[in-house]
Scaffold this motif. Structure first.
Motif, mmCIF file in Angstrom:
data_model
loop_
_atom_site.group_PDB
_atom_site.id
_atom_site.type_symbol
_atom_site.label_atom_id
_atom_site.label_comp_id
_atom_site.label_asym_id
_atom_site.label_seq_id
_atom_site.Cartn_x
_atom_site.Cartn_y
_atom_site.Cartn_z
ATOM 1 N N GLN A 1 0.769 -1.315 -0.083
ATOM 2 C CA GLN A 1 -0.018 0.096 0.106
ATOM 3 C C GLN A 1 0.735 1.087 0.013
ATOM 4 N N LYS A 2 2.234 1.129 0.289
ATOM 5 C CA LYS A 2 3.124 2.279 0.332
ATOM 6 C C LYS A 2 4.409 1.782 0.113
ATOM 7 N N VAL A 3 5.165 2.720 -0.634
ATOM 8 C CA VAL A 3 6.600 2.482 -0.972
ATOM 9 C C VAL A 3 7.290 3.580 -0.585
ATOM 10 N N VAL A 4 8.372 3.368 -0.112
ATOM 11 C CA VAL A 4 9.226 4.818 0.852
ATOM 12 C C VAL A 4 10.781 4.326 0.366
ATOM 13 N N PRO A 5 11.438 5.363 0.669
ATOM 14 C CA PRO A 5 13.013 5.081 0.614
ATOM 15 C C PRO A 5 13.339 4.127 1.675
ATOM 16 N N ALA A 6 14.441 3.460 1.682
ATOM 17 C CA ALA A 6 14.744 2.465 2.833
ATOM 18 C C ALA A 6 15.035 3.116 4.007
ATOM 19 N N GLN A 7 15.624 4.371 4.260
ATOM 20 C CA GLN A 7 15.756 4.909 5.343
ATOM 21 C C GLN A 7 14.339 5.607 6.138
ATOM 22 N N GLU A 8 13.478 5.437 5.322
ATOM 23 C CA GLU A 8 11.867 5.907 5.590
ATOM 24 C C GLU A 8 11.095 4.933 6.354
ATOM 25 N N LEU A 9 11.650 3.678 6.047
ATOM 26 C CA LEU A 9 10.585 2.408 6.290
ATOM 27 C C LEU A 9 10.070 2.597 7.977
ATOM 28 N N ASP A 10 10.823 2.850 8.657
ATOM 29 C CA ASP A 10 10.544 2.937 10.338
ATOM 30 C C ASP A 10 9.461 3.963 10.395
ATOM 31 N N ALA A 11 9.786 5.026 9.782
ATOM 32 C CA ALA A 11 8.906 6.401 9.988
ATOM 33 C C ALA A 11 7.355 6.065 9.382
ATOM 34 N N ALA A 12 7.499 5.315 8.406
ATOM 35 C CA ALA A 12 6.209 4.834 7.469
ATOM 36 C C ALA A 12 5.402 4.157 8.426
ATOM 37 N N VAL A 13 6.267 3.097 9.024
ATOM 38 C CA VAL A 13 5.127 2.379 9.857
ATOM 39 C C VAL A 13 4.831 2.959 11.241
ATOM 40 N N ALA A 14 5.757 3.688 11.610
ATOM 41 C CA ALA A 14 5.061 4.759 12.776
ATOM 42 C C ALA A 14 3.963 5.589 12.427
ATOM 43 N N ALA A 15 4.095 6.122 11.218
ATOM 44 C CA ALA A 15 3.075 7.020 10.858
ATOM 45 C C ALA A 15 1.515 6.024 10.671
ATOM 46 N N TRP A 16 1.502 4.843 10.503
ATOM 47 C CA TRP A 16 0.384 3.821 10.609
ATOM 48 C C TRP A 16 -0.054 3.607 11.758
#
Length: 263
Positions: free
Chosen positions: A195-210
C-alpha cells in the motif's frame, strides 16, 4: 504474620529464530536468521505460532519485519529435502504446510493491526507472510517473486494464492505465477501487494505513521472493524481451496522426489 510468597511469573518462551521488541501497544516481530535470508523453516513457524498464540491483548499493532538484507527468501528447500529423506510420502511437508496455514491465518485474524515492513527480497513464503498482514509498506529497492512453479512446486503455501487473487486480481496473478518473474516495489504497489513504498531509510517512519492513529482507536471498535474487513474479504473468496495447500504441496513434492529417485 507470615508474608505471602512472591508470585513467580512464567518465563517468556525462548525463541530460536525470531527477535521481538515491545514499545507500549506496538509489538515488533523480526525474522532473525539473516545468514539464511530469513528462510521459513519449521522452527520459524513454531516460533511465530508461539508469539502469535501468547500475544498480549493490549498489543494494538504488530509489525512483521526481517533482519539483515532481505525480508524473507521463502521456504527452506534443504528442510524439504530432509523431510523427504525421512519420509518419501511427504508427511513432514504436510505437517509444515499445516503450520504455515495456521501462521498466516493467525496474522490475518490477529486482533491487532498487522503491518508488514518489507525490504530487500520477499520471495514465495516471504510474500505469503507479508500478504497475510493488514498493511504492507516496502522500501523502494524491495523485490518480489513467486518461483514455485520453476522449482516444480505448486503455489500452495499458507493460503497465498486466494489472498493474492483477492488483492490483485486473477489475470495479473496468473502472469506472475506462470512466469515466476521478479517484480519491483513500484509494481507491487500498483498491484496492491504494497500500500506504500518509501526510501529504505524511511521505512520505520512509515510504520510509525500508520501505528500512531491505530493505537488511539477504541479497542472494541478496532477489533470489530478488523473482523468485518476479514469477513468481507473472505466472502470474495468463496472458492478458496487453500485448506488443501498442505496436501497439494506434499503430494507434488513426493511425486517429484519419486520421479527423480527412479529416473
Amino acid at each position: 504474620m507470615t508474608a505471602p510468597a512472591p508470585t513467580t511469573l512464567p518465563a517468556a518462551p525462548a525463541l530460536r529464530t525470531l527477535r521481538t521488541h515491545r514499545e507500549g501497544p506496538v509489538l515488533t516481530v523480526e525474522l532473525n536468521t539473516p545468514e539464511q535470508g530469513n528462510t521459513v523453516t519449521d522452527a520459524v513457524l513454531d516460533d511465530l505460532l508461539t508469539v502469535l498464540g501468547d500475544q498480549d491483548p493490549a498489543v494494538r499493532v504488530l509489525v512483521l519485519t526481517g533482519a539483515g538484507d532481505d525480508f524473507c527468501l521463502g521456504g527452506d528447500r534443504t528442510e524439504f529435502a530432509r523431510h523427504l529423506a525421512h519420509d518419501p510420502t511427504g508427511a513432514g511437508i504436510r505437517v509444515s504446510g499445516t503450520k504455515a496455514r495456521r501462521v498466516c491465518d493467525a496474522l490475518t485474524a490477529n486482533p491487532a493491526v498487522t503491518i508488514a515492513r518489507v525490504h530487500g527480497k520477499a520471495i514465495g513464503a516471504g510474500l505469503a507472510l507479508a500478504l497475510a498482514c493488514d498493511l504492507r509498506v516496502g522500501s523502494e529497492d524491495a523485490t518480489f517473486r513467486l518461483p514455485e512453479l520453476a522449482l516444480g512446486l505448486p503455489t500452495a503455501w499458507g493460503g497465498l494464492l486466494p489472498r493474492l487473487i483477492s488483492e490483485v486480481g486473477a489475470a495479473r496473478v496468473r502472469e506472475l505465477v506462470l512466469t515466476g518473474r521478479s517484480f519491483t516495489a513500484a509494481e507491487a504497489q500498483s498491484l496492491s501487494i504494497l500500500q506504500k513504498v518509501v526510501p529504505a531509510q524511511e521505512l520505520d517512519a512509515a510504520v510509525a505513521a500508520w501505528a500512531r492513529p491505530v493505537v488511539r482507536r477504541p479497542q472494541a471498535a478496532l477489533r470489530v472493524t478488523k473482523t468485518l474487513l476479514n469477513a468481507l474479504s473472505a466472502s470474495a473468496r468463496l472458492a478458496d481451496a487453500s485448506a488443501l495447500d498442505a496436501e497439494l504441496m506434499a503430494a507434488v513434492v513426493a511425486e517429484l522426489h519419486h520421479a527423480r529417485a527412479t529416473g
